[in-house]
Design a protein around this motif. Structure first.
Motif, PDB file in Angstrom:
ATOM      1  N   GLY A 152       0.920  -1.040   0.108  1.00 51.29           N
ATOM      2  CA  GLY A 152      -0.005  -0.059   0.176  1.00 51.29           C
ATOM      3  C   GLY A 152       0.755   1.218  -0.011  1.00 51.29           C
ATOM      4  O   GLY A 152       0.235   2.629   0.033  1.00 51.29           O
ATOM      5  N   ARG A 153       2.067   1.166   0.008  1.00 45.23           N
ATOM      6  CA  ARG A 153       2.984   2.257  -0.013  1.00 45.23           C
ATOM      7  C   ARG A 153       2.715   3.211  -1.443  1.00 45.23           C
ATOM      8  O   ARG A 153       2.903   4.331  -1.510  1.00 45.23           O
ATOM      9  CB  ARG A 153       4.552   2.040   0.182  1.00 45.23           C
ATOM     10  CG  ARG A 153       4.572   1.300   1.583  1.00 45.23           C
ATOM     11  CD  ARG A 153       6.151   0.913   1.744  1.00 45.23           C
ATOM     12  NE  ARG A 153       6.344  -0.160   0.769  1.00 45.23           N
ATOM     13  CZ  ARG A 153       7.260  -0.569   0.257  1.00 45.23           C
ATOM     14  NH1 ARG A 153       8.256   0.077   0.159  1.00 45.23           N
ATOM     15  NH2 ARG A 153       7.359  -1.832  -0.584  1.00 45.23           N
ATOM     16  N   HIS A 154       2.602   2.363  -2.468  1.00 50.73           N
ATOM     17  CA  HIS A 154       2.357   3.076  -3.754  1.00 50.73           C
ATOM     18  C   HIS A 154       1.422   2.363  -4.507  1.00 50.73           C
ATOM     19  O   HIS A 154       1.023   1.056  -4.321  1.00 50.73           O
ATOM     20  CB  HIS A 154       3.882   2.830  -4.718  1.00 50.73           C
ATOM     21  CG  HIS A 154       5.193   3.256  -3.945  1.00 50.73           C
ATOM     22  ND1 HIS A 154       5.388   4.917  -3.801  1.00 50.73           N
ATOM     23  CD2 HIS A 154       5.947   2.638  -3.213  1.00 50.73           C
ATOM     24  CE1 HIS A 154       6.348   5.103  -3.174  1.00 50.73           C
ATOM     25  NE2 HIS A 154       6.761   3.726  -2.778  1.00 50.73           N
ATOM     26  N   GLN A 155       0.908   3.024  -5.407  1.00 51.01           N
ATOM     27  CA  GLN A 155      -0.213   2.598  -6.627  1.00 51.01           C
ATOM     28  C   GLN A 155      -0.019   2.736  -7.686  1.00 51.01           C
ATOM     29  O   GLN A 155      -0.137   3.910  -8.219  1.00 51.01           O
ATOM     30  CB  GLN A 155      -1.713   3.343  -5.835  1.00 51.01           C
ATOM     31  CG  GLN A 155      -2.817   2.699  -6.654  1.00 51.01           C
ATOM     32  CD  GLN A 155      -3.164   1.308  -6.277  1.00 51.01           C
ATOM     33  OE1 GLN A 155      -3.049   0.936  -5.121  1.00 51.01           O
ATOM     34  NE2 GLN A 155      -3.585   0.343  -7.159  1.00 51.01           N
ATOM     35  N   PRO A 156       0.582   1.765  -8.531  1.00 53.82           N
ATOM     36  CA  PRO A 156       0.783   0.159  -7.704  1.00 53.82           C
ATOM     37  C   PRO A 156       2.045   0.216  -7.184  1.00 53.82           C
ATOM     38  O   PRO A 156       2.921   0.944  -7.384  1.00 53.82           O
ATOM     39  CB  PRO A 156       0.641  -0.718  -9.078  1.00 53.82           C
ATOM     40  CG  PRO A 156       1.330   0.092 -10.133  1.00 53.82           C
ATOM     41  CD  PRO A 156       0.720   1.601  -9.952  1.00 53.82           C
ATOM     42  N   LEU A 157       2.244  -0.946  -6.514  1.00 53.01           N
ATOM     43  CA  LEU A 157       3.536  -1.366  -5.855  1.00 53.01           C
ATOM     44  C   LEU A 157       4.166  -2.249  -6.666  1.00 53.01           C
ATOM     45  O   LEU A 157       3.796  -3.252  -7.382  1.00 53.01           O
ATOM     46  CB  LEU A 157       3.447  -2.193  -4.413  1.00 53.01           C
ATOM     47  CG  LEU A 157       4.729  -2.548  -3.773  1.00 53.01           C
ATOM     48  CD1 LEU A 157       5.469  -1.297  -3.249  1.00 53.01           C
ATOM     49  CD2 LEU A 157       4.457  -3.572  -2.671  1.00 53.01           C
ATOM     50  N   VAL A 158       5.521  -1.809  -7.487  1.00 54.32           N
ATOM     51  CA  VAL A 158       6.104  -2.442  -8.425  1.00 54.32           C
ATOM     52  C   VAL A 158       7.337  -3.290  -8.010  1.00 54.32           C
ATOM     53  O   VAL A 158       8.195  -2.451  -7.365  1.00 54.32           O
ATOM     54  CB  VAL A 158       6.658  -1.517  -9.402  1.00 54.32           C
ATOM     55  CG1 VAL A 158       7.152  -2.098 -10.731  1.00 54.32           C
ATOM     56  CG2 VAL A 158       5.631  -0.709  -9.975  1.00 54.32           C
ATOM     57  N   MET A 159       7.293  -4.619  -8.231  1.00 48.77           N
ATOM     58  CA  MET A 159       8.216  -5.462  -7.482  1.00 48.77           C
ATOM     59  C   MET A 159       9.105  -6.016  -8.697  1.00 48.77           C
ATOM     60  O   MET A 159       8.699  -6.576  -9.651  1.00 48.77           O
ATOM     61  CB  MET A 159       7.798  -6.500  -6.743  1.00 48.77           C
ATOM     62  CG  MET A 159       6.937  -5.981  -5.740  1.00 48.77           C
ATOM     63  SD  MET A 159       6.005  -7.249  -4.636  1.00 48.77           S
ATOM     64  CE  MET A 159       7.204  -8.339  -4.180  1.00 48.77           C
ATOM     65  N   MET A 160      10.275  -5.937  -8.830  1.00 46.73           N
ATOM     66  CA  MET A 160      11.240  -6.527  -9.795  1.00 46.73           C
ATOM     67  C   MET A 160      11.942  -7.828  -9.507  1.00 46.73           C
ATOM     68  O   MET A 160      12.497  -7.613  -8.087  1.00 46.73           O
ATOM     69  CB  MET A 160      12.232  -5.423 -10.188  1.00 46.73           C
ATOM     70  CG  MET A 160      13.259  -6.122 -11.118  1.00 46.73           C
ATOM     71  SD  MET A 160      14.312  -4.771 -11.928  1.00 46.73           S
ATOM     72  CE  MET A 160      15.518  -5.704 -12.972  1.00 46.73           C
TER      73      MET A 160
END
Length: 356
Positions: A152-160
């Motif tokens: 919920g820190r970012h919208q969207p939370l992007v994970m690599m």
């Protein structure tokens, strides 16, 4: 209920992705939330479940599997203290056991020095007391690696997601998608591994199992796939994007440069992204795992690790080496192929599995 379609989708980017059928699943009681995925105030917070016998049974089952996976290291360490005298011979045998467990020279020396001081300062005379002191020291060493994955820190939370071939990267992505669903998080997957045969198909299968959209291309630039995924997630108001990447050996510098490019392009798709850069490591690789952490951290600035395959021949001591040399947080550890075999890393549980 959260919907993928809260907002009207924006026009698709020029590169048309191949998208698996999208749907949003509502977590069931079987989809119990992982304690290592902690939503902040911006994310939906599930109700705290009442303690139940099935939950207790699940915890016992997990600890049994973890202990079984680490049994090789555990037996080597625990047998040292059976009827042992507190002398130089014990310390030498402990040093050898830690090195054989892939704890590495730095962590081994650190633990031995600290243990000797503790024995002297606290006037310990029994083998059981020394074992308890080692338990405390090892837990203190590993605790800084224990960190929750915040949603919920970012919208969207992007994970690599990065890792060498064979580490279980794509399977881990599928399991993580299941964990995220337990927190009412909608997920989009990007099949950025365009080099390995069947990688796209494997990720698509995981997407179908979890009712998750998968963006991919028949062939092409992995950075373009990642860029597409970020834009699609923003248009669909998706909570989390996970970008799979092609397996890389740390020595393949030109291929590591390709990973850096993927990260840069993700940043162009969304300022500040990727917000999480995870490295998936095979727990059986020993000191090679530490070399991978160093190389990928230097190239990508890792935010977290997932240690897989902590079963069979896995030694487990490499976490001590990571903690002492390159303390990147360990979000999850895995002991098998099933969904429930990927669990949050807990330092105390891990050390208990090693020394009980």
């Amino acid at each position: 209920m959260f919907s993928f379609f809260k907002k009207k989708p924006k026009p698709e980017p020029e590169i048309t992705p191949v998208i698996a059928p999208a749907a949003v699943s509502t977590p069931t009681p079987a989809d119990a939330p992982s304690a290592a995925v902690v939503p902040n105030v911006a994310a939906p917070v599930p109700a705290t479940p009442e303690p139940s016998q099935p939950a207790a049974d699940s915890k016992r089952s997990w600890m049994a599997r973890l202990k079984a996976g680490l049994s090789k290291t555990s037996s080597n360490l625990t047998l040292l203290f059976v009827g042992a005298k507190i002398d130089d011979d014990l310390y030498e045998e402990l040093e050898a056991a830690l090195l054989m467990a892939d704890a590495g020279v730095d962590a081994t020396q650190f633990l031995l020095d600290a243990l000797k001081r503790k024995v002297k300062d606290e006037k310990l005379t029994e083998a059981a007391q020394v074992k308890a002191a080692l338990r405390t020291l090892l837990t203190e060493l590993l605790t800084p690696l224990q960190k929750p994955l915040e949603l919920g820190r970012h919208q969207p939370l992007v994970m690599m997601i990065a890792g060498v071939n064979g580490a279980g990267k794509t399977t881990t992505i599928g399991k993580l998608a299941k964990h995220l669903h337990a927190y009412d998080q909608s997920v989009l997957l990007a099949a950025g591994d365009t080099f390995r045969a069947a990688a796209r198909e494997q990720l698509t299968i995981w997407g179908e199992r979890n009712n998750v959209t998968v963006i991919s291309q028949e062939s092409g630039d992995p950075a373009a796939v990642a860029f597409d995924a970020v834009h699609s997630a923003k248009a669909r108001s998706v909570n989390v994007v996970m970008v799979d990447t092609a397996g890389r050996l740390p020595t393949q510098l030109h291929l590591m440069d390709e990973l850096k490019k993927v990260k840069r392009v993700i940043g162009k798709g969304m300022h500040g992204a990727p917000h999480e850069v995870l490295l998936v490591i095979d727990g059986n690789t020993g000191q090679n795992a530490l070399a991978q952490v160093k190389a990928f951290d230097d190239a990508l600035q890792l935010t977290g690790l997932v240690i897989t395959k902590l079963d069979g021949t896995a030694k487990g001591g490499v976490l001590a080496a990571i903690a002492k040399t390159r303390p990147v947080p360990v979000y999850f550890i895995g002991v098998g192929e099933k969904i429930e075999d990927l669990q949050p890393f807990n330092a105390e549980e891990f050390v208990n599995a090693l020394l009980d």
